[in-house]
Enzyme design. Sequence first.
Site, mmCIF file in Angstrom:
data_model
loop_
_atom_site.group_PDB
_atom_site.id
_atom_site.type_symbol
_atom_site.label_atom_id
_atom_site.label_comp_id
_atom_site.label_asym_id
_atom_site.label_seq_id
_atom_site.Cartn_x
_atom_site.Cartn_y
_atom_site.Cartn_z
ATOM 1 N N VAL A 23 50.849 23.801 53.723
ATOM 2 C CA VAL A 23 50.879 22.330 53.881
ATOM 3 C C VAL A 23 52.336 21.874 53.918
ATOM 4 O O VAL A 23 52.758 21.112 54.805
ATOM 5 C CB VAL A 23 50.128 21.630 52.713
ATOM 6 C CG1 VAL A 23 50.409 20.132 52.706
ATOM 7 C CG2 VAL A 23 48.622 21.893 52.800
ATOM 8 N N ASP A 128 33.230 30.186 44.990
ATOM 9 C CA ASP A 128 31.773 30.247 45.187
ATOM 10 C C ASP A 128 31.351 30.260 46.657
ATOM 11 O O ASP A 128 30.221 30.621 46.967
ATOM 12 C CB ASP A 128 31.098 29.046 44.512
ATOM 13 C CG ASP A 128 31.128 29.180 43.001
ATOM 14 O OD1 ASP A 128 31.075 30.322 42.520
ATOM 15 O OD2 ASP A 128 31.212 28.146 42.321
ATOM 16 N N GLY A 186 26.715 48.548 47.063
ATOM 17 C CA GLY A 186 25.511 49.374 47.163
ATOM 18 C C GLY A 186 24.543 49.169 46.005
ATOM 19 O O GLY A 186 23.927 50.119 45.510
ATOM 20 N N ALA A 187 24.390 47.924 45.578
ATOM 21 C CA ALA A 187 23.512 47.640 44.433
ATOM 22 C C ALA A 187 22.056 47.953 44.760
ATOM 23 O O ALA A 187 21.622 47.792 45.906
ATOM 24 C CB ALA A 187 23.646 46.174 44.041
ATOM 25 N N ARG A 244 22.520 49.035 30.324
ATOM 26 C CA ARG A 244 23.731 48.403 29.783
ATOM 27 C C ARG A 244 23.980 47.114 30.559
ATOM 28 O O ARG A 244 23.548 46.970 31.693
ATOM 29 C CB ARG A 244 24.937 49.321 29.986
ATOM 30 C CG ARG A 244 24.902 50.569 29.140
ATOM 31 C CD ARG A 244 25.381 50.283 27.726
ATOM 32 N NE ARG A 244 25.485 51.497 26.939
ATOM 33 C CZ ARG A 244 24.480 52.100 26.317
ATOM 34 N NH1 ARG A 244 23.248 51.585 26.399
ATOM 35 N NH2 ARG A 244 24.665 53.191 25.621
#
Length: 320
Positions: A23, A128, A186-187, A244
């Site tokens: 800016v 987010d 890779g969940a 866990r």
Amino acid sequence: MKRIGVITSGGDAPGMNAAIRAVVRAAIGRGVSVVGFTHGYEGIIDDEAMPLDSVSVGGIISRGGTMLRSARSKTFMTEDGRDRAVGVLRKHGLEGLVVIGGDGSLRGALCLHDEFGFPVMGVPGSIDNDISGTDFSIGFDTAVNAALEAIDRVRDTAYSHERIFVIEVMGRHNGFIALEAGLAGGAEAILIPEVPYSLMEICTDMKRAAVRGKKSSIIIVAEGAARASDIKDFIEKNTGFEARQLVLGHMQRGGSPTAFDRVLALRLGALAANRLISGYTAEMVGVDGVKLVSHPLSYVLSTERAIDPEKLLLAGVMAQ
Ligand code: ADP
């Protein structure tokens, strides 16, 4: 235009410094001087002005957080507070304001335009990625990569000890970080507020996988979908496996911005300054694919950014 202002407001996001730098340097390149205010809208009201030249924004591109600090302002939520803010902006001879921040900060900017006719330009800064009108907001990529690094580290232990890990990532109202980091990491399951899920089904899948010899799993949960501790307890009770939990929390917010976030912030910051100086107002700059765009703030703030159905489908297929 001879002089504009800039603030960072709301939740801080890595890359905000690069946006401030852009800016300032883009404005100076057009012969326009820039005044920053520390602590967002609160700092405008308290007249925390800080003239910014090319040198004062040197050396900040690699730093997370924001050199202008950030804050939330209750006073600015009142008409009287906003009136005082505009008074300060005008006292400094400012003819426009660039607001770098999230959804709330952009709402504040639109108020300045609607109520006082004060020219504003918004830059989406939010880890987010929940702001409509842009594919990416500044800080998201860095937050995803921070979560991913944690997932990768945990996976090594999960595999070695044949354990289930539940990792809670940020996202009180949406699952953008969870989905992106979960896909990249890779969940085995990704739980987000936008999509209903059955924990019992996840337990059944894990039991089946264990029969096939796969005894470790990583479950990513957005904080808005459930708490990691509750998921862990449910899994232990219904599978008999040891689990866990890990809550990543604020370590996802800070840190040096990725190259992607820095370049995005530079492009968006420069575009915001240029459009404001050219006479455009009440817009938010953004990216659509690889192209820069700018949309009316009224459109951006009245539209919900939806989770990508193609990525959701992909997550389902990959979890099999
Ligand atoms: P973010 O910009 O990260 O979404 P917040 O929602 O906390 O963070 O908003 C930052 C600040 O913007 C608030 O503290 C307030 O001063 C201002 N703001 C938020 N919503 C509005 C609104 N509807 N009208 C005026 N100002 C607002």
